[in-house]
Design a protein around this motif. Structure first.
Motif, mmCIF file in Angstrom:
data_model
loop_
_atom_site.group_PDB
_atom_site.id
_atom_site.type_symbol
_atom_site.label_atom_id
_atom_site.label_comp_id
_atom_site.label_asym_id
_atom_site.label_seq_id
_atom_site.Cartn_x
_atom_site.Cartn_y
_atom_site.Cartn_z
ATOM 1 N N TRP B 283 0.849 -1.187 -0.006
ATOM 2 C CA TRP B 283 -0.104 -0.070 -0.031
ATOM 3 C C TRP B 283 0.938 1.290 0.003
ATOM 4 O O TRP B 283 0.564 2.116 -0.561
ATOM 5 N N ALA B 284 1.992 1.210 0.517
ATOM 6 C CA ALA B 284 2.995 2.286 0.581
ATOM 7 C C ALA B 284 3.436 2.690 -0.749
ATOM 8 O O ALA B 284 3.596 3.834 -1.028
ATOM 9 N N MET B 285 3.663 1.579 -1.671
ATOM 10 C CA MET B 285 3.833 1.839 -3.089
ATOM 11 C C MET B 285 2.712 2.556 -3.689
ATOM 12 O O MET B 285 2.877 3.499 -4.555
ATOM 13 N N ALA B 286 1.537 1.939 -3.589
ATOM 14 C CA ALA B 286 0.420 2.507 -4.014
ATOM 15 C C ALA B 286 -0.049 4.065 -3.579
ATOM 16 O O ALA B 286 -0.121 4.959 -4.596
ATOM 17 N N LEU B 287 0.440 4.286 -2.377
ATOM 18 C CA LEU B 287 0.530 5.673 -1.974
ATOM 19 C C LEU B 287 1.573 6.444 -2.738
ATOM 20 O O LEU B 287 1.060 7.740 -2.918
ATOM 21 N N GLY B 324 -1.395 11.629 2.117
ATOM 22 C CA GLY B 324 -1.223 10.723 3.106
ATOM 23 C C GLY B 324 -2.059 10.376 4.305
ATOM 24 O O GLY B 324 -2.348 9.268 4.596
ATOM 25 N N ILE B 325 -2.518 11.590 4.916
ATOM 26 C CA ILE B 325 -3.492 11.293 5.994
ATOM 27 C C ILE B 325 -4.765 10.610 5.643
ATOM 28 O O ILE B 325 -5.071 9.711 6.235
ATOM 29 N N LEU B 326 -5.379 10.890 4.663
ATOM 30 C CA LEU B 326 -6.524 10.413 4.166
ATOM 31 C C LEU B 326 -6.312 8.968 3.694
ATOM 32 O O LEU B 326 -7.259 8.229 4.171
ATOM 33 N N PHE B 327 -5.197 8.788 3.295
ATOM 34 C CA PHE B 327 -5.022 7.275 2.433
ATOM 35 C C PHE B 327 -4.853 6.323 3.916
ATOM 36 O O PHE B 327 -5.342 5.165 3.672
ATOM 37 N N VAL B 339 -2.407 -1.311 15.523
ATOM 38 C CA VAL B 339 -2.984 -0.047 16.214
ATOM 39 C C VAL B 339 -4.528 -0.353 15.726
ATOM 40 O O VAL B 339 -5.547 -0.429 16.454
ATOM 41 N N SER B 340 -4.602 -0.124 14.348
ATOM 42 C CA SER B 340 -6.193 0.067 13.833
ATOM 43 C C SER B 340 -6.050 -0.179 12.513
ATOM 44 O O SER B 340 -5.141 -0.395 11.727
ATOM 45 N N ASP B 341 -7.406 -0.728 11.955
ATOM 46 C CA ASP B 341 -7.590 -1.045 10.636
ATOM 47 C C ASP B 341 -8.072 0.325 9.822
ATOM 48 O O ASP B 341 -8.813 1.135 10.571
ATOM 49 N N GLY B 342 -8.311 0.406 8.691
ATOM 50 C CA GLY B 342 -8.845 1.436 7.919
ATOM 51 C C GLY B 342 -10.218 0.770 6.949
ATOM 52 O O GLY B 342 -10.306 -0.271 7.332
#
Lengths: 117, 434
Positions: B283-287, B324-327, B339-342
Motif C-alpha cells: 500500500w505504501a507503493m500505491a500511496l 497521506g493522512i486520508l490514505f 493499532v487500527s484498521d482502515g
C-alpha cells in the motif's frame, strides 16, 4: 548605420529586451560585463575580510541599426533601463563602416534589416 | 542507564535525530537551487535561521506546549526551559526524555524552514526571523500537540505516524497563507524566473530522502517493528512517486525533467510520512503513486494563478500530506501496525478520524499563519523594496554573494602590518541610493 552600445543594470535587462521588441528592434547581442561608472561601491564581508567592490555587474547590448532606428533604439534602452539612481548605465552610439550578413552576403542597410521585415 | 531505557532504541534514535537535523540544510540546498542566483544565500539562510530560532523557541517553550500533558488544544508549561526533561524515559517510549525532546526539535526546525519556501526572494530577513520564532511556537507546537502530544486529534483517534498534520499540512497551508500576506514577487508572471542550479535541487532532494529515513524510521521511537516498517515504506513510496512523476512529465512535455524528479522525491516522502508505520509496504507503493497525482496537478495549476507560493510548499507538502493522512483511513492494517484498521479492512470510523485531521490542520495552519504575518506586518515591513528585490536578497540582506568572483574587489580590511599599501582608487562619492 550606427552601432548602439547600451550598458544597463542586469536586473533591468529583461525590461530592456521587452522595450526593444516593442520598438521592433530584433537583432542584437547581449553580454555580461563588469564596470564602474561612478556609482557607490558595495561593501561585502567574508569572515574577517572586508572588501569594496569597485566593479558592478552590468549587461551590455550591442545593436547595429539603420539610421531611422537609432532614436527608437535609444528610447527603448532608456525606457527599459532607467531606475533614476546612479548606476543605470550609458549608451554609446558609434558610426558603422560596413555590415555583412554572413548567410546571404547582403551588406549594410540590408544586413541590419531583420529577416522578414 | 535508568530503568525503562533501551540501549538499542536509544542508539537508533540518536542517529535518527542527526539524520533529521541534516534535512534542514538539505532543504536549504533544494530551495537555493530553485531560486535565482542573486537570492541563493538568502534562501539558504532562511533555513539556517530556522536552525537557530526554532531550536531556541522549542527548548524555551515550544516543546512544553506540544508535549506537556494531554490538554485538548495545547499542552502545559511544565517542560518550559526543559524543566523535568532528563534521562528518565519519556512516557510511552524506551528512550531518554532528553533525546525525545531533541528528536522532536529537529521536526520543528525543519517545518519552520519549509514555510520559507513561500516567501523567498522578497521577504525581509529580520521579519522572517521574528516570524520563524513565533510560528514555531504558535503554529507548529500547537499542531504537534494535536497530533503527537495527546491533543484532541490524537485523543479522538487520528493516526499520524511522522507528521502529516504538524509538518506537512502545517507547513503547506501556512505557506499558502504566507504567500498571500507577503504578496507576489515583483517579477512574478511578468518574466520567466528559472531555477539557477538544478544540481543543487537534485542533491538537496537526495539528502532530504536520506534524512527522511530518520524522520519516518525514528517516529516509532524504537528499533522495533513500527520503525522498520516506516523505514522500508520510506524507500518504497518515493520510488513510486518518482516513476509516476516521470510518466506525468512525459505526458505533459515529452521530457522527464530533473526538477520534476527532485520534486517527486519530496512528494513521495511527504505522502508516506503520516502513513509510514501504519500501512503495508504494497500500500505504501500505491500511496507513492496516489500522492503524486494531486501534487502534480496543484503545481501545474498554481503557477497559472496570481498566488506566488514560490517553491510550491502547498503542493509538495500540504497536498501530499493531506493525501497521506486520508490514505491511512482507507488502508491502515492492524496486522501491520497493531493499532487500527482502515476502511478497506472493515473500520470505516478510521477514515472519519483521518478526514477530521485533514480539515482541522489546514484550517488552523492557514488561519493562524495569516493572522501572525498580518500582525508582524503592522509592526514592521514584511518585504524589501522593489529596488532591493531587483538587486537581489544576498547583497541586500547579507552583504555577500553566492558566486563572488573577487574581480574588482578592493581589500578594505584587514590591514596587514608590514605589507606596503598598493595604489587604490579613491572611494566613489556618488550619492547614497535612498
Amino acid at each position: 548605420m550606427k552601432l548602439v552600445i547600451g550598458i544597463v543594470r542586469p536586473d533591468k535587462a529583461n525590461e530592456v529586451l521587452e522595450a526593444l521588441y516593442r520598438a521592433e528592434v530584433r537583432g542584437f547581442s547581449m553580454s555580461r560585463v563588469q564596470g564602474h561608472g561612478g556609482e557607490l561601491d558595495r561593501v561585502e564581508t567574508y569572515r574577517g575580510t572586508t572588501v569594496r567592490l569597485g566593479l558592478a555587474e552590468k549587461v551590455r547590448f550591442e545593436i547595429a541599426v539603420s539610421d531611422e532606428f537609432v532614436e527608437p533604439t535609444i528610447e527603448a534602452l532608456c525606457d527599459g533601463g532607467r531606475t533614476g539612481e546612479v548606476g543605470d548605465g550609458k549608451i554609446f552610439v558609434v558610426e558603422l563602416e560596413q555590415v555583412v550578413r554572413i548567410r546571404t552576403g547582403e551588406t549594410d542597410n540590408l544586413a541590419v534589416t531583420p529577416v522578414g521585415a | 542507564m535508568p530503568p525503562g531505557v533501551n540501549a538499542g532504541d536509544t542508539a537508533w534514535m540518536l542517529a535518527a535525530t542527526a539524520l533529521v537535523l541534516m534535512m534542514t540544510p538539505a532543504l536549504g540546498l533544494f530551495y537555493a537551487g530553485l531560486v535565482r542566483a542573486k537570492n541563493t544565500l538568502n534562501t539558504f539562510m532562511m533555513c539556517v535561521a530556522a536552525l537557530a530560532v526554532a531550536t531556541i523557541a522549542w527548548a524555551v517553550i515550544g516543546y512544553s506546549l506540544a508535549f506537556d500533558g494531554d490538554g485538548s488544544i495545547v499542552g502545559g508549561l511544565g517542560h518550559a526551559f526543559l524543566s523535568g526533561v532528563a534521562f528518565e524515559p519519556r512516557d510511552g517510549t524506551t528512550i531518554p526524555h532528553l533525546l525525545f525532546f531533541a528528536f522532536q526539535a529537529t521536526f520543528c526546525i525543519l517545518t519552520t524552514a519549509l514555510v520559507a519556501g513561500a516567501v523567498v526572494e522578497r521577504m525581509r530577513f529580520g521579519a522572517f526571523l521574528v516570524f520563524a520564532g513565533l510560528w514555531s511556537v504558535l503554529v507548529y507546537a500547537v499542531l504537534a500537540h494535536w497530533a503527537f502530544g495527546g491533543g484532541w486529534l490524537q485523543a479522538q483517534g487520528t493516526l499520524d505516524f511522522a507528521g502529516g498534520v504538524p509538518v506537512e499540512m502545517g507547513s503547506g497551508f501556512s505557506a499558502l497563507a504566507a504567500a498571500l500576506v507577503v504578496g507576489a514577487r515583483k517579477d512574478y508572471g511578468r518574466q520567466a524566473i528559472l531555477p539557477h542550479n538544478s544540481i543543487y535541487v537534485l542533491v538537496g532532494a537526495g539528502l532530504l530522502w536520506f534524512g527522511w529515513f530518520g524522520f519516518n524510521g525514528g517516529s516509532g521511537f524504537s528499533a522495533g517493528e513500527p520503525g522498520v516498517l516506516a523505514f522500508v515504506n520510506t524507500l518504497l513510496a518515493p520510488a513510486c512517486a518518482l516513476a509516476t512523476w516521470f510518466v506525468l512529465d512525459l505526458l505533459r512535455s515529452r521530457h522527464v525533467t530533473a526538477i520534476g524528479a527532485a520534486t517527486a522525491i519530496v512528494v513521495g516522502c511527504v505522502g508516506i510520512t503520516p502513513a509510514a508505520g501504519f500501512i503495508s509496504p504494497m500500500w505504501a507503493m500505491a500511496l507513492g503513486v496516489v500522492a503524486a497525482l494531486p501534487a502534480y496537478a496543484v503545481i501545474v495549476l498554481r503557477t497559472r494563478t496570481r498566488v506566488d507560493e514560490t517553491l510550491d510548499v502547498l503542493a509538495a507538502h500540504g497536498v501530499a500530506g493531506f493525501t497521506g493522512i486520508l490514505f491511512i483511513g482507507f488502508v491502515a492494517e492492524a496486522a501491520w501496525n497493531g493499532v487500527s484498521d482502515g476502511l478497506l479492512y472493515g473500520n470505516a470510523a478510521q477514515l472519519g478520524d483521518q478526514a477530521l485531521a485533514a480539515l482541522a490542520a489546514p484550517a488552523y495552519a492557514f488561519g493562524a499563519t495569516f493572522a501572525l504575518l498580518k500582525l508582524i506586518g503592522v509592526v514592521s515591513p514584511l518585504r524589501v523594496t522593489a529596488r532591493e528585490e531587483a538587486m537581489g536578497m544576498d547583497v541586500v540582506s547579507h552583504g555577500e554573494e553566492a558566486y563572488a568572483t573577487g574581480e574588482g574587489a578592493i581589500l578594505v580590511e584587514p590591514i596587514v602590518p608590514g605589507v606596503p599599501e598598493r595604489a587604490r582608487p579613491e572611494p566613489a562619492v556618488a550619492p547614497v541610493p535612498s
